[in-house]
Design a protein around this motif. Structure first.
Motif, PDB file in Angstrom:
ATOM      1  N   GLU A 154      -1.048  -1.945 -34.733  1.00  0.00           N
ATOM      2  CA  GLU A 154      -0.181  -3.046 -35.172  1.00  0.00           C
ATOM      3  C   GLU A 154       1.019  -2.512 -35.934  1.00  0.00           C
ATOM      4  OE1 GLU A 154      -2.342  -5.826 -37.502  1.00  0.00           O
ATOM      5  OE2 GLU A 154      -3.479  -6.661 -35.810  1.00  0.00           O
ATOM      6  N   ASN A 155       0.757  -1.538 -36.779  1.00  0.00           N
ATOM      7  CA  ASN A 155       1.828  -0.957 -37.586  1.00  0.00           C
ATOM      8  C   ASN A 155       2.869  -0.275 -36.706  1.00  0.00           C
ATOM      9  OD1 ASN A 155       2.106  -0.950 -40.518  1.00  0.00           O
ATOM     10  ND2 ASN A 155       2.369   1.264 -40.306  1.00  0.00           N
ATOM     11  N   LYS A 156       2.399   0.503 -35.740  1.00  0.00           N
ATOM     12  CA  LYS A 156       3.319   1.185 -34.825  1.00  0.00           C
ATOM     13  C   LYS A 156       4.180   0.169 -34.080  1.00  0.00           C
ATOM     14  CE  LYS A 156       0.498   5.330 -33.913  1.00  0.00           C
ATOM     15  NZ  LYS A 156      -0.225   6.096 -32.865  1.00  0.00           N
ATOM     16  N   ALA A 157       3.561  -0.896 -33.606  1.00  0.00           N
ATOM     17  CA  ALA A 157       4.295  -1.905 -32.838  1.00  0.00           C
ATOM     18  C   ALA A 157       5.301  -2.639 -33.716  1.00  0.00           C
ATOM     19  CB  ALA A 157       3.308  -2.903 -32.212  1.00  0.00           C
ATOM     20  N   PHE A 158       4.913  -2.936 -34.955  1.00  0.00           N
ATOM     21  CA  PHE A 158       5.797  -3.669 -35.861  1.00  0.00           C
ATOM     22  C   PHE A 158       7.075  -2.886 -36.130  1.00  0.00           C
ATOM     23  CE2 PHE A 158       7.380  -4.431 -40.160  1.00  0.00           C
ATOM     24  CZ  PHE A 158       7.538  -5.814 -40.158  1.00  0.00           C
ATOM     25  N   TRP A 159       6.917  -1.617 -36.490  1.00  0.00           N
ATOM     26  CA  TRP A 159       8.095  -0.830 -36.850  1.00  0.00           C
ATOM     27  C   TRP A 159       8.906  -0.437 -35.633  1.00  0.00           C
ATOM     28  CZ3 TRP A 159       9.859  -1.224 -41.464  1.00  0.00           C
ATOM     29  CH2 TRP A 159       8.986  -1.489 -42.520  1.00  0.00           C
ATOM     30  N   ALA A 160       8.253  -0.223 -34.517  1.00  0.00           N
ATOM     31  CA  ALA A 160       9.005   0.057 -33.284  1.00  0.00           C
ATOM     32  C   ALA A 160       9.860  -1.145 -32.908  1.00  0.00           C
ATOM     33  CB  ALA A 160       8.054   0.410 -32.149  1.00  0.00           C
ATOM     34  N   ASP A 161       9.293  -2.343 -33.046  1.00  0.00           N
ATOM     35  CA  ASP A 161      10.040  -3.557 -32.732  1.00  0.00           C
ATOM     36  C   ASP A 161      11.225  -3.718 -33.675  1.00  0.00           C
ATOM     37  OD1 ASP A 161      10.244  -6.132 -31.262  1.00  0.00           O
ATOM     38  OD2 ASP A 161       9.880  -6.979 -33.238  1.00  0.00           O
ATOM     39  N   LYS A 162      11.016  -3.376 -34.942  1.00  0.00           N
ATOM     40  CA  LYS A 162      12.087  -3.477 -35.936  1.00  0.00           C
ATOM     41  C   LYS A 162      13.225  -2.516 -35.612  1.00  0.00           C
ATOM     42  CE  LYS A 162      11.495  -5.171 -39.692  1.00  0.00           C
ATOM     43  NZ  LYS A 162      11.738  -6.520 -40.253  1.00  0.00           N
TER      44      LYS A 162
END
Length: 911
Positions: free
Chosen positions: A322-330
């Motif tokens: 989830e963390n990887k996806a959140f920051w990648a999206d940002k």
């Protein structure tokens, strides 16, 4: 841009992932871990660093960068191996430190990505490997997690006893030296089945001791939820008599914990998150997993709820993804594809940095060991530059709120609250004005107007800030009372509001009259270079006189555009401001310093920290003409009086006068004195005439470019300058005295691009990239530092406004994706090496609330100046070109008609 160091980190993926062998062999390295909920951590290859939610709520001890390798107080995870002794999975033991330069030292490798951090460490001698992954989960919880995976890499069975060990500081950074022991007496320590919690009884403060509610804890599980078998809740009991955190008796002697049950309550000691896990057997190739949770809560911690959410290996794996996806999206809101994959990946970290600045402010990372959180006035506006590109939906309200910090004397609040639009009156009795502060808001607002076309924003009303300071901190308002609030009032006691345009005019008009004896704007407390802080009486900033002049010119153009587009013929302004628009009645002699000062004093008298509340109606055309006249006067004045002609045939602008009224820059018997800042702002705006630019570039190359550290902020002035500023007390080549200061270097590159000197601008930006990415010298993770010192080391990493400027420059100048009062203007300034092998260069970004991928393809020459836009298609359909002198315009209406939530392709053929 090409990778310059093969022995440092290298990118391994497409979302900025990188790896680095033996990371602990480089000093000062740290990595940020943060979330939107206010958890702010940093972690080093040895798990040093800190975890906090603010200045007064440090879970682990506060630290400075020197503490990273000198302090023993770090997160740790110990393994006692039967028959072999103690080993730190974090590499943080006295034995491992002693073996650091020996052949039998541990093997280690760092892997990291967008806000996840993993170190793998193996002892071939002991036959054990540890992989420790650290994250701060995205969301609102103030939690940091680390997962420890232990694996037997040897040929024989290992009997291991693991112990998590995290010092629980649990109080304000102010208590680190001031009553460190006394504040430990306030600790109330509790154990639960999963770990140790501490809630100090009071928040210790000499001005008044308050009941404390904040709790801090360290909790842990093995695998899917097996709890620890015992605890070490007190630090001195863990380390033992004569022991230390890097060689604690409890681990070295494998001592059983005295505290084995939950519900133990201890008071008056330094708390410690020591969690003993069950002794286990590891067969060759076998592994075990542990999760350690660091938590801060505003009341006693809901431990069952915390463990249900975070307390298992499975939960950690889910949260990591989830963390990887959140920051990648940002970060992937803006994405570049050029002919250099490494440079594109490096830009992902630059793109992340403005977000980190928003979350950390300018504090809470090891180099940033100053302040108490939050950002300064200048930071508010410059960080918005990047947010306009990355998170544009929120920027309008941020800008509106920020304008509430403007005073009626043209200065502004300098104490910024935690909430948007929160400004606090002076609490330290230090009257100070940074003279450049009024220049930045219009620059940021103009970018917003170009990106959005929202001219109505200029006419929206906002209050003004008021405290005890008036007349730009030259006087005190004895009538002001904090209880009366911090809003400017009318003479009848009502809160006064003016349009945003009125705020902008005020910020730029007052400085025009606030001049020194050479008719440049007074330096006051300092300008952009905070180190020029010792010339408040007679010092002048020629540099920002140029900036204010450009603002006045651009404001005059904006007013005429406002009139043309809206049909608005007049403005309503506070009646006192007519004193600053002198040409509406009787124009002053701008050559007269005395006349300007007298006019400003008339204004101060008319608006003494309050206004009448009466507004006057003024013709827009006349206001615009007034601004234009002031701007033209500044440009002519600077070109005539502040141009330094060099014996080498080139020249540059003098940037400053010192407190003795002496010109700072020029060719002296003891050497050349020159500042980069003094050249950037005349170039960035309109002050530098076109024929002066080549001379400036030549002078900068000759005097300020150092092949080892890049473009220096200034030449060596030789000794301290007590009549100018503290910066010259720093050793030359460090920080504001002659280092490569990224912010000004990027702005120099931006200015060169703006003025059409593309190859020169490219050289500047490329030098910054190569210096930062050369790990053998910079010793920093990917990203842009605040500055690079005399040795080439990157300093003050992550939290720097230069990242916003580099992102802005790449999007709007290099790729030429920019706004023109709401419409999209394409004006690429790509050079040959920025196209890939197929002649393509691509940017993904947001414009007009639509995700766009702008793909430039060169069918002929790829060199700037030899191509122009030949055709444009949108999602495969040809777009009728609207050519302007700057490039090609695509009306906003065309983009707004596109479906939301999709990526739309603009294919631009260059020929």
């Amino acid at each position: 841009m090409e990778q310059t160091s093969k022995s440092g980190w290298e990118f391994t993926g497409t979302n900025g992932e990188f790896k680095l062998k033996y990371p602990e062999r480089s000093s000062f390295l740290y990595f940020p871990l943060v979330n939107e909920g206010g958890m702010m951590s940093s972690v080093t290859p040895n798990l040093h660093g800190q975890a906090t939610s603010g200045h007064n709520t440090f879970l682990t001890p506060p630290l400075s960068v020197e503490d990273l390798h000198n302090s023993r107080a770090s997160r740790n995870f110990w393994v006692y191996i039967e028959g072999k002794g103690a080993w730190s999975a974090a590499g943080n033991s006295a034995r491992q430190h002693a073996q650091a330069y020996e052949p039998n030292s541990d093997d280690s490798e760092l892997e990291a990505g967008l806000l996840w951090h993993r170190v793998t460490r193996e002892s071939r001698e002991l036959g054990i490997k540890a992989q420790i992954t650290s994250i701060v989960p995205c969301g609102q919880d103030k939690v940091e997690l680390m997962q420890v995976m232990l694996t037997n890499t040897g040929a024989a069975e290992l009997i291991i006893t693991p112990t998590a060990a995290v010092p629980l500081y649990a109080r304000s950074a102010d208590d680190l030296r001031d009553h460190r022991h006394v504040t430990s007496l306030l600790n109330r320590i509790y154990t639960s089945a999963q770990g140790v919690e501490v809630q100090p009884a009071l928040s210790f403060d000499e001005r008044g001791h308050r009941v404390n509610h904040t709790s801090y804890g360290v909790f842990g599980v093995e695998g899917e939820g097996r709890t620890p078998v015992g605890f070490f809740p007190v630090q001195e009991e863990f380390i033992g008599e004569g022991g230390s955190l890097d060689w604690p008796e409890a681990v070295v002697r494998n001592r059983a914990p005295e505290t084995r049950e939950e519900g133990v309550h201890k008071e008056g000691y330094e708390a410690f998150g020591g969690l003993r896990f069950a002794t286990a057997s590891l067969l060759p190739g076998e592994g075990r997993s542990y999760v350690v949770i660091l938590a801060i809560e505003s009341e006693r911690i809901d431990i069952p709820g915390l463990m249900a959410k975070y307390g298992s290996a499975t939960a950690f794996d889910v949260l990591l993804e989830e963390n990887k996806a959140f920051w990648a999206d940002k970060v992937n809101t803006v994405e570049f594809h050029t002919g250099d994959h490494a440079a594109d990946q490096w830009m992902k970290w630059v793109t992340l940095q403005p977000v980190l600045r928003r979350l950390y402010g300018n504090s809470f990372l090891p180099y940033h060991d100053y302040g108490r959180g939050g950002r300064g006035w200048r930071d508010l506006w410059q960080d918005c530059l990047a947010l306009l590109i990355m998170e544009p939906a929120d920027v309008r309200s941020l800008l509106l709120n920020n304008y509430a910090g403007v005073r009626i004397d043209g200065s502004n609040a300098t104490i910024i609250g935690q909430q948007p639009g929160e400004f606090i009156a002076d609490r330290n009795n230090i009257p100070r004005v940074w003279m450049d502060h009024g220049a930045w808001p219009f620059l940021t607002t103009m970018l917003y107007l170009d990106q959005s076309g929202d001219l109505d924003f200029l006419l929206q009303e906002q209050s003004y800030f008021r405290d005890s300071f008036m007349s730009r901190c030259r006087e005190r308002d004895a009538s002001w009372d904090a209880a009366g609030g911090s809003h400017l009032q009318t003479s009848t006691g009502e809160t006064y509001k003016g349009t945003i345009l009125e705020h902008i005019l005020l910020q730029n008009l007052v400085p025009f009259f606030n001049v020194g004896e050479h008719n440049n704007i007074l330096l006051e407390g300092a300008d952009w270079n905070d180190g020029l802080d010792m010339a408040a009486q007679r010092g002048e900033s020629v540099t920002f006189t140029a900036f204010y002049g450009s603002n006045l010119y651009d404001l005059s153009v904006l007013l005429r555009t406002l009139q043309e587009r809206t049909g608005l013929e007049s403005l309503e302004l506070a009646e006192e401001m007519t004193l600053l628009l002198d040409t509406l009645e009787k124009s002053l002699n701008y050559e007269s310093v005395i006349a300007k000062r007298e006019q400003l004093n008339l204004y101060y008298t008319a608006a003494p920290n309050k206004v009448s509340g009466v507004r006057v109606t003024l013709p827009i055309a006349k206001v615009a003409a007034d601004l234009a006249k002031k701007a033209e006067w500044i440009f002519n004045h600077l070109r005539r009086n502040e141009w330094v002609q060099s014996d080498h045939g080139d020249g540059w602008f003098n940037g400053y006068y010192n407190n003795d009224g002496e010109r700072v820059e020029g060719e002296h018997a003891e050497g050349v004195r020159m500042t980069l800042t003094g050249q950037v702002f005349p170039l960035l705006g309109h002050a530098a005439a076109p024929e002066q630019i080549p001379h400036i570039v030549a002078a900068v190359e000759r005097n300020l470019l150092d092949d080892n550290i890049g473009y220096r902020l200034n030449t060596n002035f030789g000794g301290i300058q007590q009549n100018l500023g503290r910066a010259f007390g720093f050793a030359f080549g460090h920080k504001e005295n002659g280092a490569m200061f990224s912010h000004m270097t990027v702005m120099y590159g931006n200015a060169l691009y703006k003025r059409g000197f593309v190859q020169e601008g490219r050289k500047v930006l490329d030098s910054l990239y190569k210096l930062s990415a050369n790990f053998e010298l910079s010793r920093m993770y990917p990203g842009i530092p605040e500055y690079i010192n005399e040795q080439g080391r990157g300093m003050y990493t992550y939290l720097t406004g230069s990242a916003s400027w580099l992102l802005l420059t790449m999007v709007t100048e290099v790729f030429g994706v920019k706004g023109r009062l709401g419409d999209l203007l394409l004006q690429p300034k790509l050079v040959k090496e920025q196209f890939d092998e197929q002649g393509k260069a691509t940017i993904k970004t947001v414009f007009a609330e639509r995700m766009l991928e702008v793909a430039y393809t060169s069918t002929g020459s790829r060199e700037y100046g030899e191509y122009e836009i030949y055709s444009v298609s949108l999602n495969g359909a040809e777009v009728t070109l609207q050519r302007v002198s700057e490039g090609v315009v695509i009306p906003r209406s065309i983009l707004r008609a596109l479906p939301e939530g999709e990526l739309h392709l603009l294919q631009v053929e260059l020929a």
